[in-house]
Design an enzyme around this catalytic site. Structure first.
Site, PDB file in Angstrom:
ATOM      1  N   LYS A 106      -0.290   5.339  -5.972  1.00 24.77           N
ATOM      2  CA  LYS A 106      -1.288   5.317  -7.045  1.00 24.77           C
ATOM      3  C   LYS A 106      -2.303   6.440  -6.874  1.00 24.77           C
ATOM      4  CE  LYS A 106      -4.072   1.922  -6.880  1.00 24.77           C
ATOM      5  NZ  LYS A 106      -4.571   0.536  -6.883  1.00 24.77           N
TER       6      LYS A 106
ATOM      7  N   GLU B 132     -26.600  14.997  -0.836  1.00 23.41           N
ATOM      8  CA  GLU B 132     -27.945  15.191  -0.293  1.00 23.41           C
ATOM      9  C   GLU B 132     -28.957  14.267  -0.960  1.00 23.41           C
ATOM     10  OE1 GLU B 132     -30.157  18.873  -1.335  1.00 23.41           O
ATOM     11  OE2 GLU B 132     -28.366  19.368  -2.511  1.00 23.41           O
TER      12      GLU B 132
ATOM     13  N   GLU C  42      -8.054   1.611 -12.262  1.00 21.69           N
ATOM     14  CA  GLU C  42      -7.437   2.837 -11.746  1.00 21.69           C
ATOM     15  C   GLU C  42      -6.259   3.282 -12.598  1.00 21.69           C
ATOM     16  OE1 GLU C  42      -8.710   2.475  -7.032  1.00 21.69           O
ATOM     17  OE2 GLU C  42      -6.682   1.902  -7.636  1.00 21.69           O
TER      18      GLU C  42
ATOM     19  N   CYS D 253       0.820  -1.210   0.000  1.00 23.80           N
ATOM     20  CA  CYS D 253       0.000   0.000   0.000  1.00 23.80           C
ATOM     21  C   CYS D 253       0.853   1.259   0.000  1.00 23.80           C
ATOM     22  CB  CYS D 253      -0.936   0.007   1.197  1.00 23.80           C
ATOM     23  SG  CYS D 253      -1.979   1.478   1.264  1.00 23.80           S
TER      24      CYS D 253
ATOM     25  N   CYS E 100      -1.609   1.621  -3.020  1.00 22.93           N
ATOM     26  CA  CYS E 100      -2.672   2.623  -2.928  1.00 22.93           C
ATOM     27  C   CYS E 100      -2.172   4.046  -2.710  1.00 22.93           C
ATOM     28  CB  CYS E 100      -3.672   2.230  -1.836  1.00 22.93           C
ATOM     29  SG  CYS E 100      -2.974   1.492  -0.369  1.00 22.93           S
TER      30      CYS E 100
ATOM     31  N   HIS F 246     -27.329  21.197   1.565  1.00 27.13           N
ATOM     32  CA  HIS F 246     -27.620  21.709   0.227  1.00 27.13           C
ATOM     33  C   HIS F 246     -26.742  22.929  -0.100  1.00 27.13           C
ATOM     34  CE1 HIS F 246     -30.071  22.518  -3.298  1.00 27.13           C
ATOM     35  NE2 HIS F 246     -30.115  23.803  -2.933  1.00 27.13           N
TER      36      HIS F 246
ATOM     37  N   TYR G 282      -9.958  -3.494  -9.901  1.00 24.16           N
ATOM     38  CA  TYR G 282      -9.748  -2.096  -9.533  1.00 24.16           C
ATOM     39  C   TYR G 282      -8.350  -1.589  -9.876  1.00 24.16           C
ATOM     40  CZ  TYR G 282      -7.200  -3.402  -5.267  1.00 24.16           C
ATOM     41  OH  TYR G 282      -6.282  -3.896  -4.378  1.00 24.16           O
TER      42      TYR G 282
END
Length: 473
Positions: free
Chosen positions: A64, A455, A197, A56, A61, A450, A193
């Site tokens: 990356k 939302e 990615e 990682c 990760c 908002h 993934y």
């Protein structure tokens, strides 16, 4: 294996152990376990043959995600004009990005090393192999360490599949971080993934990118609508080829010629294979203690990460349970608390929030629509698809998708799936609610923030789809 933690320490006459815990592997899971165990008063030694931090931090990760950020600036520069900004023609310098990315990785590695030292963990920068239920051999020095407990946390490694002629010309997700220049043309092979990615990264950074996947959809196991939405977006950003496989690679003077199973060819400068990973157990010495890897090559463990040998545990990708960094960290923590802290607990692998840092981004937690229908029968599916506010002035045609899947019988939210900007950030917060067992009524009575994309999760009132189990006549 029993579903209870076996934590009785097998202590022979006298203090026959050099350490209480020997950790093989300095990735996220091993480092967390070592630090927590040391905090409980255990004598801990850790061996890492490459760099502390694991996949990682070093070549996964973290670097990356930094590349993902780099790629997304391209669209930010384009979008700025719609908001009144005049931006000079942007230029990307791969060498600058690589230098700064590598420096950040080195900084994090130093932090990992420092934290282990402060915790009192003895770190050995060399390979270690198992030689018995309580014995580990350091390969470089030849020293044998007697350990009360052994924890295997060696992770997994990328594999090049399919095995076709010329595959030696391709690189994996390990070597991609070593590229000194950005390839002008790149073929990415895979549909998971990692492939998704990296394909997004190279396309955003200006490479002519082809993503090749043998399946008819990307990201197996994700919600089908999310998979379809991502494929639509990627089809606009790159050459997306689904339902195709690689037949062979050949070196040419002007690049690498890739021939596909349908006879089509394309020439690229680089081929990145991201078709899977295998637990890194080769030569680890498991046979010396009678531990046999399962069909996927992983170390079998029980709920408490204990192997068939009571003194040996394993956490992280080497167990092939849920191959995510946060899971490895929690497994390592649970192991240390259970064995050394007098607090037995295990990790629930059934509900895991996760993100794919594609562009557009994906965030998901819980069951897909198909899974929920199979398990619960009667479900309501709430769906909102819209053009985000930012796109109205930028002129970009991107759309967001948000889905909430609800069990009709209990009103409990079974799954939430988001495709779009900041989906990963949103799903982390939503994951708390879903993990706590929130109902649709809980979502409904939450005040909306908002104007935000998020939302929509608390303002959808009418299900787009209601599914009921089919009666059997």
């Amino acid at each position: 294996m029993a579903e209870t933690a076996q934590t009785d320490r097998p202590t022979p006459a006298g203090d026959a152990f050099d350490v209480d815990l020997f950790v093989i592997g300095g990735g996220s899971g091993g480092v967390r376990a070592a630090r927590i165990a040391a905090g409980h008063g255990a004598r801990v030694q850790l061996a890492e043959e490459y760099r502390v931090g694991g996949t990682c931090v070093i070549r996964g990760c973290v670097p990356k995600k930094l590349m993902v950020y780099a790629g997304r600036f391209a669209e930010e520069f384009e979008d700025a004009a719609g908001f009144g900004w005049t931006v000079p023609e942007p230029r990307f310098d791969w060498s600058v990005m690589k230098r700064r990315r590598d420096a950040e990785v080195a900084r994090l590695e130093t932090i990992y090393d420092t934290n282990l030292m402060r915790a009192g963990v003895d770190v050995e920068p060399q390979r270690a192999v198992i030689e018995g239920p309580h014995a580990v051999r350091l390969v470089d020095s030849g020293k044998v360490v007697r350990a009360r407990y052994i924890l295997v946390a060696v992770g997994a490694r990328p594999v090049k599949l399919p095995d076709v002629p010329g595959m030696d010309l391709a690189i994996t997700s390990n070597e991609v971080f070593e590229l000194e220049t950005r390839p002008e043309r790149i073929l990415v092979i895979g549909g998971g993934y990692i492939a998704v990615e990296f394909a997004g990264v190279f396309a955003a950074l200006g490479s002519r990118t082809t993503l090749l996947h043998r399946g008819d959809k990307l990201l197996r196991g994700f919600d089908d609508e999310v998979r379809e939405g991502l494929a639509e977006a990627y089809g606009k950003r790159m050459d997306l080829r689904l339902g195709r496989t690689l037949a062979r690679l050949e070196r040419r003077t002007t690049g690498i010629l890739a021939t596909l199973d349908d006879g089509d060819t394309l020439e690229v400068d680089q081929v990145l294979v991201a078709t899977g990973r295998r637990p890194n157990v080769d030569g680890l010495g498991l046979d010396s203690v009678g531990i046999a890897p399962n069909r996927s090559g992983a170390i079998p463990v029980d709920a408490f990460s204990q192997t068939a040998v009571p003194s040996i545990y394993a956490v992280g990708d080497v167990t092939d349970r849920a191959n995510l960094t946060p899971i490895a960290i929690r497994e390592g923590h649970a192991f240390a608390d259970t064995v050394f802290g007098g607090k037995a607990w295990s990790v629930d692998h059934g509900l895991i929030p996760t993100a794919v840092f594609s562009t557009p981004e994906i965030g998901t937690v819980g069951l897909t629509e198909a899974q929920a229908g199979e398990r619960y029968g009667a479900i309501d599916v709430y769906r909102s698809s819209f053009r985000p506010m930012k796109a109205t002035l930028s002129g970009r045609e991107d759309r967001m998708l948000l889905k909430v899947i609800v069990d009709v019988a209990t009103d409990r939210v079974l799954g939430v799936h988001i495709l779009g900007h900041d989906a990963g950030e949103m799903i982390q917060a939503v994951g708390i609610a879903v993990t706590m067992g929130a109902t649709k009524a809980d979502f409904d009575r939450t005040i909306a923030v908002h104007p935000t994309a998020g939302e929509e999760l608390v303002t959808m009132r009418v299900p787009a789809v209601t599914k009921r189990p089919q009666s059997v006549g």
